[in-house]
Each structure stands twice: as C-alpha cells, then as structure tokens.
Design an enzyme around this catalytic site. Sequence first.
Site, short mmCIF file in Angstrom:
data_model
loop_
_atom_site.label_atom_id
_atom_site.label_comp_id
_atom_site.label_asym_id
_atom_site.label_seq_id
_atom_site.Cartn_x
_atom_site.Cartn_y
_atom_site.Cartn_z
N LYS A 138 0.98 -1.35 0.06
CA LYS A 138 -0.09 -0.05 0.09
C LYS A 138 0.82 1.22 0.03
CE LYS A 138 -3.55 2.18 3.02
NZ LYS A 138 -4.47 2.11 4.06
N GLU A 184 10.60 -4.62 4.48
CA GLU A 184 10.63 -5.99 4.15
C GLU A 184 10.11 -6.29 2.58
OE1 GLU A 184 9.15 -4.53 6.57
OE2 GLU A 184 8.72 -5.91 8.27
N GLY A 239 -4.93 -1.76 4.97
CA GLY A 239 -4.03 -3.15 4.80
C GLY A 239 -4.89 -4.27 4.91
N ARG A 240 -5.04 -4.54 6.14
CA ARG A 240 -5.73 -5.73 6.46
C ARG A 240 -7.17 -5.98 5.87
NH1 ARG A 240 -4.53 -2.38 10.51
NH2 ARG A 240 -6.08 -1.59 11.75
N GLU A 298 -4.91 -6.60 14.75
CA GLU A 298 -4.30 -5.36 14.47
C GLU A 298 -5.40 -4.17 14.48
OE1 GLU A 298 -0.74 -4.95 11.57
OE2 GLU A 298 -2.44 -4.33 10.50
N HIS A 349 -5.05 -32.79 18.10
CA HIS A 349 -4.09 -33.89 18.56
C HIS A 349 -2.85 -32.83 18.90
CE1 HIS A 349 -5.64 -37.50 17.05
NE2 HIS A 349 -6.35 -36.98 16.16
N LYS A 405 9.20 -0.65 14.17
CA LYS A 405 9.78 -0.34 12.93
C LYS A 405 10.66 0.86 12.98
CE LYS A 405 5.61 -1.05 10.27
NZ LYS A 405 4.80 -0.39 9.15
O1 LIG Z 1 1.08 -2.61 2.30
P1 LIG Z 1 2.27 -2.17 3.05
O2 LIG Z 1 2.14 -0.71 3.12
O3 LIG Z 1 3.45 -2.64 2.67
O4 LIG Z 1 2.03 -2.50 4.64
C1 LIG Z 1 2.01 -3.83 4.88
C2 LIG Z 1 1.49 -3.98 6.31
O5 LIG Z 1 2.32 -3.35 7.36
C3 LIG Z 1 1.57 -2.85 8.22
O6 LIG Z 1 1.25 -1.47 8.28
C4 LIG Z 1 1.82 -3.17 9.66
O7 LIG Z 1 1.97 -4.36 9.97
C5 LIG Z 1 0.06 -3.54 8.18
O8 LIG Z 1 -1.25 -2.97 8.42
C6 LIG Z 1 -0.05 -3.56 6.67
O9 LIG Z 1 -0.89 -4.55 6.13
#
Ligand SMILES: O=P(O)(O)OC[C@H]1O[C@](O)(CO)[C@@H](O)[C@@H]1O
Length: 557
Positions: A218, A224, A279-280, A365, A396, A515
């Site tokens: 987003k 990452e 995002g979620r 979240e 199990h 972060k």
């Molecule tokens: O889509 P982006 O901006 O890379 O964010 C990834 C994820 O990082 C967060 O901001 C934090 O984990 C989530 O809310 C989001 O889904």
Amino acid sequence: MPITTETPSNADQLPALHQPIHKALQHHYQTLCDVHLRELFAAEPQRFEHFSLQVDDLLLDYSKNRITKETLQLLIQLAETADVAGWRERMFQGEKINNTEQRAVLHTALRNRSNTPVMVDGENVMPAVNAVIEQMSAFAERVRSGTWTGYTGKPIVDVVNVGIGGSDLGPHMVYQALKAYRHPRLQMHYVSNVDGAHIVEKLESLDPETTLFIVASKTFTTQETMTNAHHARHWFLQHAEDDTHIAKHFVAVSTNREAVIGFGIDPDNMFGFWDWVGGRYSLWSAIGLSIVLAVGADNFTALLGGAHTMDQHFREAPFERNMPVILALLGVWYSNFFGAESQAVLPYDHYLRSLPLYLQQADMESNGKSVDRNGCNVDYATGPIIWGTSGINGQHAFYQLIHQGTRLIPADFIISVTPPTGLHEQHDILMANFLAQTEALMRGRTLEETRDSGVAPPHAPKVFAGNHPSNALLLKALTPHSLGLLIALYEHKIFVQGIIWNLNSYDQWGVELGKQLAKCIQPELNAAETITTHDASTNGLINYYRQQRAQQEQTQG
Ligand SMILES: O=P(O)(O)OC[C@H]1O[C@](O)(CO)[C@@H](O)[C@@H]1O
C-alpha cells in the site's frame, strides 16, 4: 469510574461498557455464570432453532453458547448503547471514521456489486473502483491466456507476490482456499519475510523467463517488501541483463505512484487503490491481483459478490438476526464478562488452514488497543488473542487445554458440507469429529458418566467439566462466493466489537515504534564502535552480535 487520561464531559460519549447497560449485563452474568449448557439445552429443546441463523450459503449455529434469550436482548441493548447502527452507516457512507488518520473506511465499496454511489470528499469512488477491477481483469486475461509473455516470449508460469501483512495474508489465504478454481498453468507464490531464506528458497525453483513479480505494498515503503522486491529485481536482471525487460516481469500494486515509478516499474503496470482501504481489509482491492490471476476475474467477482451479500445483510438485518452483530456480541460477552482472553478459530478444512493467521492480523491489528477513540485508556478488555489451526490437526495438539485446561476459550468451528475433494468417507470422519468436539466441549462428562462408561480408574482426571462455548459455521461448499461471505462476516464482527469497545479499529500505531527502532539499530549492527546508546540489555545484545559476527567473518577468512 474508568481509569481514563481524559474523561469526556458528556456522558453520552462514554463507552457503552461504562453505561448502565454494563451493570445490567454484569447482574445477568451473575445469574448465568454457574448454569451449565446442559441445563440450557434441557430447558429449551428448540435451542438450535432459536439460536441459529442462515445468510445465503452460510449457517451459524450459536446455540452452544452460554446465553439465554435475555442475554441476547441485553447484549443487543449494549450494541444500541454503543450506536453500532449509527457507526455502521457512517462507515458505509464514507465518513472518516478512522479519526487518527482522517480516513474513510470503505473496503465495502470495493465489493459494492450493486454499484450505488459511495462518496468520499464529495466524489463517487465507484467509477475508480470499477476501473481497477477492469484493469486487473484485462491484465489477468492476458497472463492467463498466455498472450502476456516474458522477455523471451514464453508465457508466464509462476507469479510471486512480494508483500507483507495485509498485502500478503489475505491474497495468500484466498489463493489456498480456492485451489479448486486455479488456472492449471499458473502457480502463485507469496514472499513476505525479510529473512533472506524466504526469497532465496523461493527463487531457487523459479525460471526468470517465465516468472512475474507483483510488488504489493500500500505504502511502497515497507522495508521488508522493498528489500525483497529489490532482491527479486537483482535476481531477474542477473539473467535478463537488460532492464527494459522489467516491464514484462514486474508489476506493482500500491497507492504510491511516485514510489512505484522510482522503483523502475512502468506506471502502466501499476494497479492502484486508495487510502480508505486498510491494509488488512485490502484483499478486495488490487492487492487481490494474485487472486484474479489464479482463479480468473469471474471467480474474483464471485468472491466480491459473497462479501457484498454479507455487507447488505450486515447493513439491513435487525440486530437479533444479524450474523456479524451476534458473533461480535458473543465475543464481547466472553471477553468482558467471563474474562476469556482468547478466541480459537478452527477451520475443519485443509484449504482454510491459513484463515486463523489471516484473522490474527484482521482482528488483533484492528482491536488490539488500550486507548479508545477519544484518547482515553480503557479499563476493560478489548480485542482477544486470536489463534487456531485446521481442525483434526488441532485436536491432536492443543484441544486438551480447551477441554480440560483452566481457561475459558470460546471457539469457532468452521466446515463445508460438500468436500472440495469429493472424498466423502474422509469428509464424514472430519464432520463427525467437528460435531463430536463441539458436543464434548458443551456437554463434558460427569464423574458418574465417566465411571459408567467403563473407563478404568482413576476417574477424576477423565472427567470433563464441559460448558465450553462454541459456534459452528457451515458453508454449503467452499466457493468464491461463500468465502466472500465468511471473510466479510469476520470483518464486520471486528467492526462491531471495535465500536462497542469505543476503539478506532482502522489504525495500527502499535506496529510503528518497533519499525522506527529497527531503523536506528540496523546501522549500529555494523558500527565500528561499541554501542552504548540503548538500555543495558539492548546494548549487550547488539555488541554480542557484532563481536560474534566479526569473529565468524575472521575465521571464514
Ligand atoms: O502494504 P504495506 O504498506 O507494505 O503494509 C504492509 C502491512 O504493514 C502494516 O502497516 C503493519 O504491519 C500492516 O497494517 C500492513 O498490512
């Protein structure tokens, strides 16, 4: 009185759990907390009829909960006190209910199949939503048919979605769930972790000539994802050499056009969405591109359609027949009155095995917060710990604790009537266990029954207290449509709980601090001098890591 940092002067603004209805529910809880579910079933033979509900292809049986009709009436009053209906309308109508970021919350517009106008800042967002769906469908059609080729003219075979959190968990879960609908040539892969092992392992088996990367973020700034995307780009160029070939192998899904261009992706290969999609909650947006590629536009549209059906139900059904509202109220009942700390999600479906993981982000979240929307500390429990795994496997592993442990763990059991594999014998075993578990949790086994059952002594450890609540959710079959219903059900459940707890469910400040600190620490790992700027523990660990790594590098020569 609540322990608040700022107490609103107007009593109407107090959270519902600080209003008189809370006392009424507490009083009611006292009358019910020692009543066994067996007694409730004995007193009300029609309990299944009274406490079950069907929405389209989805049945919810909530009769194995520690409730009576009065409980529900009181919980509904709680929802009314919290003005769930008002907030629900505010959400659907695009008001900026995400108050800390001043954003609307409109994942419902992404699946608004009736196409009625949805206004944000005076503009109808539906034409833009429909245009992106068109763009994704057209692109997917080219990739699926093989007319979109890689730099050597071969059709795409592997698609790697590079994203994390909401840009990974939703599409990944849906891709797994809809295995029966997948394109026979195309295989999706999901790389999220910045641990190099994830992408290295993935790339090992891939052919750059036939691999397409979707960089899904987003913000297009997530460390990452950007690190993995750059690694993928480097890997690709090692083979393709000419960076004009990137256009055929990298596409982006983002709200950040400049950053996409900065990465070197052709803006024509960018699929956009908007800040009003959390995002979620984004699998319905262009973040679902890997889903469209895998199962095709029609099936993606059916997924949206299922969610839209649940949206309409949620918006229109009275609370006493409203599935997300009921599920939410049951959760509040256990969290805030019985003191339950967690909620198990137990899909008896191999293809739904990632649902608990997906719901962990969606729920925790969203509602894992201790400051309410007015900036006040809450003095009641909010979002529960969500956990679980696919059924039978879980039996199990950890069910022992649910049955005979000391904690109350409400559980959602989920299954389809029709097995996706056509293996009916296996499915009957699965179904029998599904039913047996909910029955055993509810009934338990008394000392007398244990003795009578012929079980060898000692008998006491073999007694089950029972009285453990569960919901049973039955899909007619796991289809794109029913999956849409199910996911939207949980999204709205989370919404209702957030309103009752007076939270903003749509920001996530809790993930920011870590972060920021990681960004400071990263250069220190390679610093020449000893680090002293943190607490003793963090300094000690950083310096140990630096020394050990230096020693290892020296040994390796
Ligand atoms: O889509 P982006 O901006 O890379 O964010 C990834 C994820 O990082 C967060 O901001 C934090 O984990 C989530 O809310 C989001 O889904």
